[in-house]
Design an enzyme around this catalytic site. Structure first.
Site, PDB file in Angstrom:
ATOM      1  N   HIS A   1      40.257  29.399  31.382  1.00 41.86           N
ATOM      2  CA  HIS A   1      39.974  27.962  31.491  1.00 41.86           C
ATOM      3  C   HIS A   1      38.723  27.639  30.691  1.00 41.86           C
ATOM      4  CE1 HIS A   1      37.519  29.655  34.682  1.00 41.86           C
ATOM      5  NE2 HIS A   1      36.952  28.494  34.959  1.00 41.86           N
TER       6      HIS A   1
ATOM      7  N   HIS B   1      35.829  26.162  31.363  1.00 40.14           N
ATOM      8  CA  HIS B   1      34.459  26.094  31.884  1.00 40.14           C
ATOM      9  C   HIS B   1      33.562  26.969  31.014  1.00 40.14           C
ATOM     10  CE1 HIS B   1      35.441  24.596  36.227  1.00 40.14           C
ATOM     11  NE2 HIS B   1      35.098  23.613  35.423  1.00 40.14           N
TER      12      HIS B   1
ATOM     13  N   ASP C   1      31.142  28.992  31.434  1.00 44.65           N
ATOM     14  CA  ASP C   1      30.859  30.410  31.724  1.00 44.65           C
ATOM     15  C   ASP C   1      32.006  31.334  31.295  1.00 44.65           C
ATOM     16  OD1 ASP C   1      32.182  29.132  33.983  1.00 44.65           O
ATOM     17  OD2 ASP C   1      31.850  30.950  35.149  1.00 44.65           O
ATOM     18  N   HIS C   2      33.094  30.718  30.794  1.00 42.32           N
ATOM     19  CA  HIS C   2      34.232  31.534  30.327  1.00 42.32           C
ATOM     20  C   HIS C   2      34.455  31.420  28.818  1.00 42.32           C
ATOM     21  CE1 HIS C   2      35.744  32.524  34.440  1.00 42.32           C
ATOM     22  NE2 HIS C   2      34.909  31.541  34.693  1.00 42.32           N
TER      23      HIS C   2
ATOM     24  N   HIS D   1      41.949  25.369  40.619  1.00 46.73           N
ATOM     25  CA  HIS D   1      40.497  25.518  40.451  1.00 46.73           C
ATOM     26  C   HIS D   1      39.812  24.154  40.333  1.00 46.73           C
ATOM     27  CE1 HIS D   1      36.737  27.260  39.323  1.00 46.73           C
ATOM     28  NE2 HIS D   1      36.824  27.000  38.045  1.00 46.73           N
TER      29      HIS D   1
ATOM     30  N   ASP E   1      39.323  31.623  37.476  1.00 44.46           N
ATOM     31  CA  ASP E   1      38.761  31.075  38.712  1.00 44.46           C
ATOM     32  C   ASP E   1      39.872  30.354  39.488  1.00 44.46           C
ATOM     33  OD1 ASP E   1      36.516  31.939  37.455  1.00 44.46           O
ATOM     34  OD2 ASP E   1      35.495  30.002  37.384  1.00 44.46           O
TER      35      ASP E   1
ATOM     36  N   HIS F   1      33.514  38.088  38.879  1.00 46.67           N
ATOM     37  CA  HIS F   1      33.044  36.705  39.041  1.00 46.67           C
ATOM     38  C   HIS F   1      32.286  36.571  40.370  1.00 46.67           C
ATOM     39  CE1 HIS F   1      33.245  32.233  38.952  1.00 46.67           C
ATOM     40  NE2 HIS F   1      33.431  32.381  37.645  1.00 46.67           N
TER      41      HIS F   1
HETATM   42 ZN   LIG Z   1      33.687  30.715  36.326  1.00 49.23          ZN
HETATM   43 ZN   LIG Z   2      35.536  27.757  36.495  1.00 49.99          ZN
END
Ligand SMILES: [Zn+2]
Ligand SMILES: [Zn+2]
Length: 301
Positions: free
Chosen positions: A60, A62, A64-65, A137, A207, A265
């Site tokens: 996804h 976001h 942090d990915h 998510h 996530d 995670h």
């Molecule tokens: Zn994440």
């Molecule tokens: Zn996420």
């Protein structure tokens, strides 16, 4: 074949855990699942060579990915990466990545394919079957199921010798072809092969809260990689923010009859308390293992 965990933290990096990225190392290829910020820095301390990475799966969008993607992509070019790179990910990935590369004047010397996936689709990638399912998510998020091809069973040498068929090039053909001829007689190769060896089955989820998509992806896999952002005590909080507890991840592994569960995670709030999350998961599913950065796990196949 092995998983190598480059980043096992949630949301933001800590001294112990960088943000999300997992490599799948195979003699023939290296794949990445997610590419959080500083993934290329983590690679400097790992056996992974950026130019060897052929495929990246993004769960996804976001930060942090994915915030490590532009840096990784341009470093790969600088480090003599000339072979094709394929990136699978949700809709919006192409727009973001192409704009970033254009605005920053990043020039790649290799072909870059961006494939925007949808739930329920299946792809063939470097000899593996990849299935995509939607997760839950509070944001568009996917998980991936990877299946290797079934391998033919071993030759039943005794049965062949009983018919007087001598070892040699014919044995190789029996493994390759569906039928063969010996002494003017036609035989079915399958009658001289043992039980086929099933291909490896893996599920790498992004996530998510516990959901039906997770169970479908993880059905009878050899290894399930699942987020475990929180401990039991934060279960309500986990649900509100679209995440899972370690115990919920274990429940998915149990219901899906996975063989092994790797937890990643992990929220930075659990520094030095990792055993607690692993213990909570093991109450439900014994084969649960909480991952650390730079940890690798060997997989059959
Ligand atoms: Zn994440
Ligand atoms: Zn996420």
């Amino acid at each position: 074949m092995e998983f190598y965990f480059l980043g096992t933290g949630a949301g933001m990096p800590s001294k112990q855990r960088n943000v999300s990225s997992i490599a799948l190392l195979h003699p023939k290829m290296t794949w990445l699942f997610d590419c959080g910020e500083a993934t290329q820095h983590q690679m400097l301390h790992s056996p992974i060579k950026p130019r060897k990475v052929s495929t990246i799966f993004i769960t996804h969008l976001h930060g942090d990915h994915i915030f490590g993607l532009p840096g990784f992509i341009s470093t790969r070019a600088a480090l003599e990466g000339t072979t094709r790179l394929t990136i699978y990910g949700p809709k919006g990935l192409r727009e973001w990545l192409e704009a970033t590369l254009r605005v920053t004047g990043t020039y790649l010397r290799y072909p870059l394919d961006i494939i925007e996936v949808e739930a329920g689709q299946t792809y063939q990638q470097e000899g593996f079957r990849v299935t995509v399912e939607a997760l839950e998510h509070r944001f568009l998020a996917y998980g991936y199921r990877i299946e290797g091809e079934e391998e033919k069973g071993a030759l039943l040498v005794e049965a062949l010798q009983e018919l007087g068929i001598p070892s040699g090039p014919l044995y190789r053909r029996i493994k390759q072809d569906s039928m063969f001829v010996f002494d003017g007689v036609e035989y079915q190769s399958a009658d001289f092969l043992g039980t086929p060896k099933p291909g490896v089955k893996l599920a790498i989820l992004g996530d998510t809260i516990p959901c039906a998509g997770s169970i479908r992806l993880a059905q009878e896999v050899d290894v399930l990689v699942h987020e475990a952002t929180f401990a039991d005590s934060e279960e309500d909080h986990a649900g509100r923010f679209g995440h899972s507890t370690a115990r919920q991840a274990a429940e998915i592994a149990r219901q899906a009859q996975a063989k092994k569960l790797l937890l990643t995670h992990i929220s930075a709030r659990y520094v030095d308390q990792e055993q607690r999350l692993e213990a909570e998961a093991r109450e439900v599913f014994q084969e649960s293992y909480l991952m650390m950065d730079h940890q690798s796990v060997v997989i059959k196949g």
